[in-house]
Design a protein around this motif. Structure first.
Motif, mmCIF file in Angstrom:
data_model
loop_
_atom_site.group_PDB
_atom_site.id
_atom_site.type_symbol
_atom_site.label_atom_id
_atom_site.label_comp_id
_atom_site.label_asym_id
_atom_site.label_seq_id
_atom_site.Cartn_x
_atom_site.Cartn_y
_atom_site.Cartn_z
ATOM 1 N N PHE A 114 0.810 -1.218 0.000
ATOM 2 C CA PHE A 114 0.000 0.000 0.000
ATOM 3 C C PHE A 114 0.846 1.272 0.000
ATOM 4 C CE2 PHE A 114 -2.786 -3.331 1.324
ATOM 5 C CZ PHE A 114 -4.039 -2.977 0.857
ATOM 6 N N SER A 115 2.109 1.151 0.341
ATOM 7 C CA SER A 115 2.988 2.334 0.341
ATOM 8 C C SER A 115 3.915 2.368 -0.869
ATOM 9 C CB SER A 115 3.821 2.366 1.637
ATOM 10 O OG SER A 115 4.579 1.181 1.781
ATOM 11 N N LEU A 116 3.769 1.402 -1.775
ATOM 12 C CA LEU A 116 4.585 1.413 -2.990
ATOM 13 C C LEU A 116 4.205 2.590 -3.882
ATOM 14 C CD1 LEU A 116 4.671 -2.338 -4.128
ATOM 15 C CD2 LEU A 116 6.510 -1.047 -3.033
ATOM 16 N N ASP A 117 5.203 3.196 -4.499
ATOM 17 C CA ASP A 117 4.963 4.282 -5.454
ATOM 18 C C ASP A 117 4.653 3.675 -6.816
ATOM 19 O OD1 ASP A 117 4.877 6.535 -6.998
ATOM 20 O OD2 ASP A 117 6.919 7.221 -6.519
ATOM 21 N N LEU A 118 3.436 3.838 -7.265
ATOM 22 C CA LEU A 118 3.035 3.317 -8.574
ATOM 23 C C LEU A 118 3.285 4.325 -9.693
ATOM 24 C CD1 LEU A 118 -0.341 1.473 -7.734
ATOM 25 C CD2 LEU A 118 1.995 0.557 -7.769
ATOM 26 N N HIS A 119 3.884 5.468 -9.348
ATOM 27 C CA HIS A 119 4.255 6.490 -10.340
ATOM 28 C C HIS A 119 3.077 6.919 -11.216
ATOM 29 C CE1 HIS A 119 8.099 4.354 -9.387
ATOM 30 N NE2 HIS A 119 8.508 5.619 -9.263
ATOM 31 N N GLY A 120 1.931 7.085 -10.565
ATOM 32 C CA GLY A 120 0.747 7.546 -11.279
ATOM 33 C C GLY A 120 -0.014 6.465 -12.006
ATOM 34 N N ASN A 121 0.481 5.240 -11.971
ATOM 35 C CA ASN A 121 -0.197 4.137 -12.649
ATOM 36 C C ASN A 121 -1.357 3.613 -11.807
ATOM 37 O OD1 ASN A 121 1.299 3.807 -15.143
ATOM 38 N ND2 ASN A 121 3.045 3.249 -13.858
ATOM 39 N N LEU B 69 -7.213 3.243 -6.813
ATOM 40 C CA LEU B 69 -8.573 3.475 -7.312
ATOM 41 C C LEU B 69 -8.823 4.936 -7.675
ATOM 42 C CD1 LEU B 69 -10.601 1.125 -4.925
ATOM 43 C CD2 LEU B 69 -9.526 0.622 -7.134
ATOM 44 N N VAL B 70 -8.053 5.844 -7.091
ATOM 45 C CA VAL B 70 -8.159 7.259 -7.474
ATOM 46 C C VAL B 70 -7.667 7.424 -8.911
ATOM 47 C CG1 VAL B 70 -7.383 9.606 -6.962
ATOM 48 C CG2 VAL B 70 -7.903 8.027 -5.076
ATOM 49 N N ALA B 71 -6.510 6.838 -9.204
ATOM 50 C CA ALA B 71 -5.966 6.889 -10.567
ATOM 51 C C ALA B 71 -6.859 6.128 -11.542
ATOM 52 C CB ALA B 71 -4.550 6.309 -10.574
ATOM 53 N N TRP B 72 -7.451 5.041 -11.082
ATOM 54 C CA TRP B 72 -8.366 4.242 -11.928
ATOM 55 C C TRP B 72 -9.540 5.107 -12.381
ATOM 56 C CZ3 TRP B 72 -9.142 -1.623 -11.169
ATOM 57 C CH2 TRP B 72 -10.173 -2.098 -11.969
ATOM 58 N N ARG B 73 -10.161 5.800 -11.420
ATOM 59 C CA ARG B 73 -11.330 6.628 -11.761
ATOM 60 C C ARG B 73 -10.919 7.771 -12.690
ATOM 61 N NH1 ARG B 73 -11.831 5.875 -5.907
ATOM 62 N NH2 ARG B 73 -13.326 4.177 -5.547
ATOM 63 N N LYS B 74 -9.751 8.329 -12.447
ATOM 64 C CA LYS B 74 -9.278 9.440 -13.278
ATOM 65 C C LYS B 74 -9.042 8.978 -14.721
ATOM 66 C CE LYS B 74 -5.642 12.966 -13.485
ATOM 67 N NZ LYS B 74 -4.404 13.500 -12.835
ATOM 68 N N ALA B 75 -8.456 7.802 -14.888
ATOM 69 C CA ALA B 75 -8.176 7.269 -16.230
ATOM 70 C C ALA B 75 -9.388 6.577 -16.842
ATOM 71 C CB ALA B 75 -7.013 6.279 -16.148
ATOM 72 N N ASN B 76 -10.446 6.371 -16.030
ATOM 73 C CA ASN B 76 -11.676 5.711 -16.484
ATOM 74 C C ASN B 76 -11.375 4.361 -17.139
ATOM 75 O OD1 ASN B 76 -14.381 5.363 -16.792
ATOM 76 N ND2 ASN B 76 -14.705 7.117 -18.151
ATOM 77 N N VAL B 77 -10.658 3.532 -16.395
ATOM 78 C CA VAL B 77 -10.231 2.230 -16.910
ATOM 79 C C VAL B 77 -11.425 1.337 -17.235
ATOM 80 C CG1 VAL B 77 -8.977 0.118 -16.340
ATOM 81 C CG2 VAL B 77 -8.009 2.337 -15.735
ATOM 82 N N THR B 78 -12.483 1.425 -16.437
ATOM 83 C CA THR B 78 -13.654 0.575 -16.694
ATOM 84 C C THR B 78 -14.272 0.892 -18.049
ATOM 85 O OG1 THR B 78 -14.079 0.368 -14.321
ATOM 86 C CG2 THR B 78 -15.897 -0.161 -15.802
ATOM 87 N N LEU C 152 -5.387 -4.868 -22.353
ATOM 88 C CA LEU C 152 -5.805 -3.724 -23.161
ATOM 89 C C LEU C 152 -6.225 -2.547 -22.284
ATOM 90 C CD1 LEU C 152 -7.948 -5.619 -25.845
ATOM 91 C CD2 LEU C 152 -5.558 -4.895 -26.021
ATOM 92 N N ALA C 153 -7.047 -2.821 -21.288
ATOM 93 C CA ALA C 153 -7.593 -1.742 -20.454
ATOM 94 C C ALA C 153 -6.516 -1.054 -19.621
ATOM 95 C CB ALA C 153 -8.687 -2.299 -19.539
ATOM 96 N N PHE C 154 -5.527 -1.821 -19.151
ATOM 97 C CA PHE C 154 -4.480 -1.253 -18.293
ATOM 98 C C PHE C 154 -3.191 -0.952 -19.063
ATOM 99 C CE2 PHE C 154 -7.145 -3.608 -15.224
ATOM 100 C CZ PHE C 154 -7.354 -2.619 -14.275
ATOM 101 N N TYR C 155 -3.270 -0.933 -20.385
ATOM 102 C CA TYR C 155 -2.075 -0.666 -21.207
ATOM 103 C C TYR C 155 -1.558 0.746 -20.913
ATOM 104 C CZ TYR C 155 0.916 -0.640 -25.387
ATOM 105 O OH TYR C 155 1.978 -0.606 -26.253
ATOM 106 N N GLY C 156 -0.296 0.828 -20.581
ATOM 107 C CA GLY C 156 0.299 2.123 -20.232
ATOM 108 C C GLY C 156 -0.037 2.597 -18.838
ATOM 109 N N LEU C 157 -0.732 1.763 -18.065
ATOM 110 C CA LEU C 157 -1.165 2.148 -16.717
ATOM 111 C C LEU C 157 -0.739 1.114 -15.674
ATOM 112 C CD1 LEU C 157 -4.820 3.267 -17.582
ATOM 113 C CD2 LEU C 157 -2.874 4.780 -17.101
ATOM 114 N N THR C 158 0.240 0.278 -16.024
ATOM 115 C CA THR C 158 0.667 -0.807 -15.138
ATOM 116 C C THR C 158 2.098 -0.585 -14.668
ATOM 117 O OG1 THR C 158 -0.828 -2.393 -16.168
ATOM 118 C CG2 THR C 158 1.038 -3.295 -14.959
ATOM 119 N N GLU C 159 2.295 -0.660 -13.368
ATOM 120 C CA GLU C 159 3.607 -0.511 -12.753
ATOM 121 C C GLU C 159 4.163 -1.905 -12.425
ATOM 122 O OE1 GLU C 159 6.941 1.508 -11.061
ATOM 123 O OE2 GLU C 159 5.303 2.187 -12.352
ATOM 124 N N PRO C 160 5.341 -2.247 -12.986
ATOM 125 C CA PRO C 160 5.915 -3.568 -12.696
ATOM 126 C C PRO C 160 6.361 -3.673 -11.234
ATOM 127 C CG PRO C 160 6.950 -2.548 -14.623
ATOM 128 C CD PRO C 160 6.161 -1.482 -13.941
#
Length: 377
Positions: free
Chosen positions: A216-223, A269-278, A304-312
């Motif tokens: 929960f404290s990992l930096d996902l770098h906006g992903n 989930l904040v970034a998810w809503r902003k990017a409208n992944v659903t 497809l939905a998380f393309y460019g939005l996934t942090e390894p």
């Protein structure tokens, strides 16, 4: 020479038929509900019905929406599998009382799931159980996947004539999970939990071996999605999951892009809503009504939905393959935060790989009287 050629062709056809038959048998075993689990479901449901005073867990608790706590979601109709996931997570947590589990099941399993989690101790963690049928908003007019799951052509494709290569080209497509809405709930997490900001998604065939709260404290770098990549082997790249002969795919995605795994994912989930992944997921589902972009599963639309939005994430967070690969290095398993029995050889089945089963059994409450009765029945 002609006779020999005829014999060779006949042998090849027999070998091919035997391979298909073996796959079908293995798939049937993997799909079947074990007798002991069916027995447990009946006993738990009966228990729930005869004890009305204990029907509900603390589902109005403020802990369920407290973003200072650590939230996990599990979508399953398998009581024992859910129990092992929760038990292994709390057993390895430094502060189990700060953990909150959100379990969604179906109407058939709801009573049994409630009864099991009411009658077992999970070290003070909060547990919420809901039924997918509660989500009236998740209907065919809103969700393309719900519309497809109800479609008779789709059902015929997965469960039609098993001898027809046209209607059912791969035996593994017969798995009921592909027509289960529970399997697709992962794409609706922000709507199911509108007040939460971050959550860890766990599949029901995983075992947790380390404290997961550092996720929960990992930096996902906006992903949006933190996931372990799987392209150490070449066949886990995008071109193996998606149809790159279709211009819709080839014009937007890199065929050599690295795949990643569902099963242990941390979602912002904040970034998810902003990017409208659903909405992105809905778009691709609508494009794939004829199954021309991918054939089955939730991973291809996820890619497809998380393309460019996934942090390894570090590979040690999530080690896969315990449901099919007999050659995983023990050192890799022992250092993993989460081990995943993806594949047909689930740890609750008789066909489970023997050397991996103790990792799962360690967190099964085998002393529960119902479980003892059902195993020996």
């Amino acid at each position: 020479m002609m006779t020999m050629k005829s014999h060779i062709q006949s042998l090849e056809e027999r070998a091919s038929a035997a391979t298909v038959q073996t796959t079908l048998f293995a798939q049937s075993v993997a799909e079947a509900l074990p007798k002991s689990l069916h027995c447990l479901m009946i006993k738990l449901t009966s228990d729930w019905l005869t004890k009305p005073s204990r029907h509900e867990l603390a589902e109005d608790s403020p802990r369920l929406v407290d973003n200072n706590l650590y939230h996990f979601c599990i979508f399953t109709d398998n009581v024992i599998a859910a129990s092992v996931v929760v038990n292994s997570t709390v057993s390895n947590a430094d502060h189990p009382k700060q953990l909150v589990f959100h379990i969604v099941t179906n109407r058939v399993s709801y009573k049994a799931m409630q009864a099991w989690f009411l009658s077992n101790d999970f070290k003070g963690s909060a547990i919420e159980i809901r039924s997918v049928e509660e989500f009236s908003w998740l209907n065919a007019s809103y969700s393309p996947v719900v519309k497809q799951l109800l479609d008779t052509d789709s059902r015929a494709y997965y469960f039609g004539d098993q001898t027809s290569q046209e209607t059912n080209p791969e035996p593994k497509m017969r798995n009921p999970k592909y027509l289960s809405l529970l399997n697709h709930l992962r794409f609706y997490i922000p709507e199911i939990y509108p007040q939460l900001e971050k959550i860890v998604f766990l599949d029901d065939d995983v075992v947790v071996q380390k404290d997961l709260t550092p996720l929960f404290s990992l930096d996902l770098h906006g992903n949006v999605n933190g996931a372990v990549e799987t392209c150490l082997e070449a066949f886990h790249r995008y071109y193996k999951y998606l149809n790159f002969s279709n211009p819709l795919i080839s014009s937007k995605f890199d065929p050599q892009a690295c795949g990643w795994a569902f099963g242990m994912n941390v979602f912002d989930l904040v970034a998810w809503r902003k990017a409208n992944v659903t909405a992105r997921y809905h778009y691709w589902q609508e494009q794939n009504t004829e199954r021309t972009l991918w054939k089955l599963g939730t991973l291809p639309p996820g890619l497809l939905a998380f393309y460019g939005l996934t942090e390894p994430l570090d590979r040690r967070w999530h080690v896969l393959g315990l449901g099919y690969d007999v050659n995983i290095d023990n050192r890799l398993i022992e250092t993993a935060a989460v081990i995943h029995y993806n594949g047909n050889m689930k740890p609750w089945l008789k066909l489970a790989i023997g050397r991996y089963k103790p990792f799962w059994l360690r967190f099964l409450n085998s002393s529960h009287p119902y479980l003892q009765d059902c195993v020996t029945a």
